[in-house]
Design an enzyme around this catalytic site. Structure first.
Site, PDB file in Angstrom:
ATOM      1  N   LYS A 140       0.874  -1.168   0.000  1.00  0.00           N
ATOM      2  CA  LYS A 140       0.000   0.000   0.000  1.00  0.00           C
ATOM      3  C   LYS A 140       0.917   1.226   0.000  1.00  0.00           C
ATOM      4  O   LYS A 140       1.633   1.480   0.965  1.00  0.00           O
ATOM      5  CB  LYS A 140      -0.924  -0.024   1.222  1.00  0.00           C
ATOM      6  CG  LYS A 140      -2.001   1.058   1.189  1.00  0.00           C
ATOM      7  CD  LYS A 140      -1.486   2.322   1.839  1.00  0.00           C
ATOM      8  CE  LYS A 140      -2.522   3.444   1.836  1.00  0.00           C
ATOM      9  NZ  LYS A 140      -1.932   4.702   2.372  1.00  0.00           N
ATOM     10  N   GLY A 191       4.878   3.562  11.022  1.00  0.00           N
ATOM     11  CA  GLY A 191       4.227   4.853  11.034  1.00  0.00           C
ATOM     12  C   GLY A 191       3.807   5.264  12.427  1.00  0.00           C
ATOM     13  O   GLY A 191       4.429   4.878  13.419  1.00  0.00           O
ATOM     14  N   SER A 192       2.724   6.011  12.506  1.00  0.00           N
ATOM     15  CA  SER A 192       2.280   6.571  13.778  1.00  0.00           C
ATOM     16  C   SER A 192       1.567   5.522  14.626  1.00  0.00           C
ATOM     17  O   SER A 192       1.043   4.521  14.128  1.00  0.00           O
ATOM     18  CB  SER A 192       1.317   7.731  13.529  1.00  0.00           C
ATOM     19  OG  SER A 192       0.089   7.262  12.986  1.00  0.00           O
ATOM     20  N   ARG A 194      -1.227   6.041  16.209  1.00  0.00           N
ATOM     21  CA  ARG A 194      -2.654   6.105  15.900  1.00  0.00           C
ATOM     22  C   ARG A 194      -2.999   5.247  14.687  1.00  0.00           C
ATOM     23  O   ARG A 194      -3.939   4.450  14.717  1.00  0.00           O
ATOM     24  CB  ARG A 194      -3.059   7.559  15.655  1.00  0.00           C
ATOM     25  CG  ARG A 194      -4.523   7.739  15.289  1.00  0.00           C
ATOM     26  CD  ARG A 194      -4.852   9.200  15.017  1.00  0.00           C
ATOM     27  NE  ARG A 194      -6.220   9.381  14.594  1.00  0.00           N
ATOM     28  CZ  ARG A 194      -6.745  10.542  14.225  1.00  0.00           C
ATOM     29  NH1 ARG A 194      -5.993  11.632  14.239  1.00  0.00           N
ATOM     30  NH2 ARG A 194      -8.003  10.622  13.843  1.00  0.00           N
ATOM     31  N   GLY A 195      -2.227   5.416  13.613  1.00  0.00           N
ATOM     32  CA  GLY A 195      -2.481   4.630  12.409  1.00  0.00           C
ATOM     33  C   GLY A 195      -2.224   3.157  12.611  1.00  0.00           C
ATOM     34  O   GLY A 195      -3.003   2.306  12.158  1.00  0.00           O
ATOM     35  N   GLY A 196      -1.141   2.842  13.302  1.00  0.00           N
ATOM     36  CA  GLY A 196      -0.805   1.439  13.528  1.00  0.00           C
ATOM     37  C   GLY A 196      -1.845   0.707  14.336  1.00  0.00           C
ATOM     38  O   GLY A 196      -2.222  -0.428  14.022  1.00  0.00           O
ATOM     39  N   GLU A 215       5.485  -1.052  13.583  1.00  0.00           N
ATOM     40  CA  GLU A 215       6.519  -0.273  14.281  1.00  0.00           C
ATOM     41  C   GLU A 215       5.976   1.145  14.362  1.00  0.00           C
ATOM     42  O   GLU A 215       5.744   1.781  13.336  1.00  0.00           O
ATOM     43  CB  GLU A 215       7.835  -0.342  13.504  1.00  0.00           C
ATOM     44  CG  GLU A 215       8.994   0.294  14.250  1.00  0.00           C
ATOM     45  CD  GLU A 215       9.271   1.700  13.767  1.00  0.00           C
ATOM     46  OE1 GLU A 215       8.786   2.645  14.419  1.00  0.00           O
ATOM     47  OE2 GLU A 215       9.960   1.856  12.757  1.00  0.00           O
ATOM     48  N   CYS A 252      12.468   7.432  13.506  1.00  0.00           N
ATOM     49  CA  CYS A 252      11.827   6.812  14.671  1.00  0.00           C
ATOM     50  C   CYS A 252      12.829   6.578  15.791  1.00  0.00           C
ATOM     51  O   CYS A 252      12.446   6.174  16.895  1.00  0.00           O
ATOM     52  CB  CYS A 252      11.154   5.508  14.282  1.00  0.00           C
ATOM     53  SG  CYS A 252      12.254   4.359  13.430  1.00  0.00           S
ATOM     54  N   GLU A 333       6.072  10.185  21.393  1.00  0.00           N
ATOM     55  CA  GLU A 333       6.825  10.704  20.263  1.00  0.00           C
ATOM     56  C   GLU A 333       6.157  11.937  19.661  1.00  0.00           C
ATOM     57  O   GLU A 333       4.955  11.948  19.407  1.00  0.00           O
ATOM     58  CB  GLU A 333       6.956   9.634  19.187  1.00  0.00           C
ATOM     59  CG  GLU A 333       7.780  10.081  17.985  1.00  0.00           C
ATOM     60  CD  GLU A 333       7.813   9.043  16.881  1.00  0.00           C
ATOM     61  OE1 GLU A 333       8.902   8.800  16.343  1.00  0.00           O
ATOM     62  OE2 GLU A 333       6.749   8.474  16.560  1.00  0.00           O
TER      63      GLU A 333
END
Length: 460
Positions: A140, A191-192, A194-196, A215, A252, A333
């Site tokens: 994606k 990624g973030s 929230r998204g993860g 991650e 990161c 973070e």
């Protein structure tokens, strides 16, 4: 979904492909990326603002890890082939003929990252390790570099992979649909938080849940002992400022949280103040950085050490607090060049505070060599909170090698026993299967007596 269906169709043949076939495919992709280097780097620079020097280095890292995984495929140790011969006198009862190895899980969905448009994107480490395991990959694309993603996909297709072994999809809806597709066997994300977590929830709530390897970032705490601060304070301050602001703080592994003696704080501020601002990946990330920095600066007991006069500037920022006022909830973070220094007086007060931190990708300890024997309790706490612990080094710069661990306890990742960098990354996309009493001609090649793939076998 046609894209995933093609990966499902390709899965049996790719998993059964001989090692040299898969290894040659990986090296062909690396060569195709090298052939397209000029186009790829120029596109990446236009879309990410990271600069051609940084991007050339990252593309080299990407082609290197493809070649490294080709070597892993040829060596074959990842199959973990174990053969138990029949033994009528086995202590727990007669032992049958048992043969166990690891095989590909099936199609893998990879969510590309924004901050590493080569190394953690379309042809990055997740893709390379999944291909090496024998899994087709559906990527994606990240919306932060769509043209680069398409051009990278063109280069991959030019390498001649079998149909369905690589598929690119774009858009949030397409990514979620792929994650829900019953043919997808595992997914990886960088990624973030929230998204993860949102995607991990979808993976867990499917009719058949699948492993989701996310991650999700880290503040990477670092500790400086009083003796280290006295002995080489300027060196430490310079190293910290460089690591904190590397890549405009968009790694990161930037060390966003530093525990240091009070006497070092001014020197840290001086070094961070000298670092010029740098463009961030895009305006959305820049706005999120400014909001996160303002929120952290507004916490009780936090003061501003380095702060630009222009509130819209994404220049580096440094905040400070003391150990009594520090709240572990501040260890979240903020993606960008922002550091929080926690001043302390007694090193004996640190272990309890560090133990309360959320899981991290890295933790670093800066001390003098002859202090090592007395730092065991502190070192144990740091190792308990992070996937990689560093001695007198800064965490930016994740070497692509065999012993690397890029992962850590939740919420740094959703799967702390795995890594997304290094050869052990292949483990995520394999599952063990045992064959009991099977005819030799039906066994997978790694378990046959003639060992046609020439993989290491543990025979007992």
């Amino acid at each position: 979904m046609t894209a995933v269906d093609s990966a499902v169709s390709a899965a049996p043949g790719w998993a059964a492909a001989p090692p040299e076939t898969r290894a040659a495919a990986l090296t062909s992709v690396a060569a195709a990326l090298e052939d397209a280097r000029a186009d790829l780097v120029a596109l990446a620079d236009e879309e990410t603002r990271l600069g051609e020097a940084r991007l050339n280095g990252e593309l080299t890292r990407t082609t290197f890890q493809l070649a490294m995984f080709a070597d892993v495929v040829r060596a074959g140790a990842f199959h973990d082939a174990r053969i138990d011969r029949p033994d009528p006198d086995w202590p727990t009862g007669p032992r049958p003929d048992l043969r166990r190895c690891r095989t590909a899980v099936g199609p893998v969905l990879v969510f590309a990252a924004s901050n590493f448009p080569f190394a953690f994107s379309v042809a990055g480490g997740d893709t390379a390790s999944a291909w090496a395991a024998g899994c087709p990959v559906v990527v994606k694309a990240h919306p932060g570099h769509p043209r680069l993603s398409r051009r990278t996909a063109e280069a991959i297709r030019a390498a001649g992979l079998p149909d369905g072994v690589f598929v690119l999809v774009e858009g949030e809806d397409a990514g979620v649909a792929a994650l829900r597709h019953p043919g997808v066997a595992a997914a990886a994300f960088t990624g973030s938080q929230r998204g993860g977590l949102a995607l991990a929830r979808i993976a867990a709530e499917r009719p058949v849940p699948i492993p989701f390897y996310a991650e999700m970032g880290s503040v990477n705490p670092s500790v400086v002992t009083p003796r280290a601060a006295r002995t080489r304070g300027d060196e430490i301050a310079q190293g910290y400022a460089a690591s904190l602001t590397l890549g405009a703080g968009q790694f990161c592994t930037n060390p966003g949280l530093l525990f240091a003696p009070a006497g070092l704080v001014d020197r840290l501020a001086l070094r961070v103040r000298d670092v010029p601002d740098a463009p961030m990946l895009n305006d959305r990330i820049g706005s999120a950085f400014l909001a996160g920095a303002d929120a952290l600066a507004a916490r009780p007991g936090v003061r501003r050490l380095v702060w630009p006069d222009d509130p819209s500037s994404t220049a580096p920022r440094l905040l400070a607090t003391d150990l009594d006022a520090f709240d572990a909830a501040a260890a979240e973070e903020c993606f960008g060049p922002l550091g929080l220094v926690v001043a302390y007086e007694r090193p004996s007060d640190l272990p309890g505070v560090l133990a309360a931190l959320p899981g991290q990708l890295t933790a670093s300890l800066h001390a003098e060599p002859d202090e090592a024997a007395g730092l065991a309790p502190l070192a144990a706490v740091l190792a308990g909170r992070a996937g990689r612990v560093l001695w007198n080094q800064w965490p930016t710069g994740v070497s692509v090698t065999h012993a690397m661990q890029h992962g850590g306890p939740y919420p740094a990742t959703t799967a702390p026993s795995t890594t997304s960098v290094g050869t052990a990354a292949i483990d995520r996309f394999l599952r063990p299967v045992a064959f009991q009493g099977w005819p030799r001609e039906l066994l997978p090649p790694p378990l046959r007596d003639d060992n046609p793939w020439n993989v290491p076998q543990d025979v007992r």
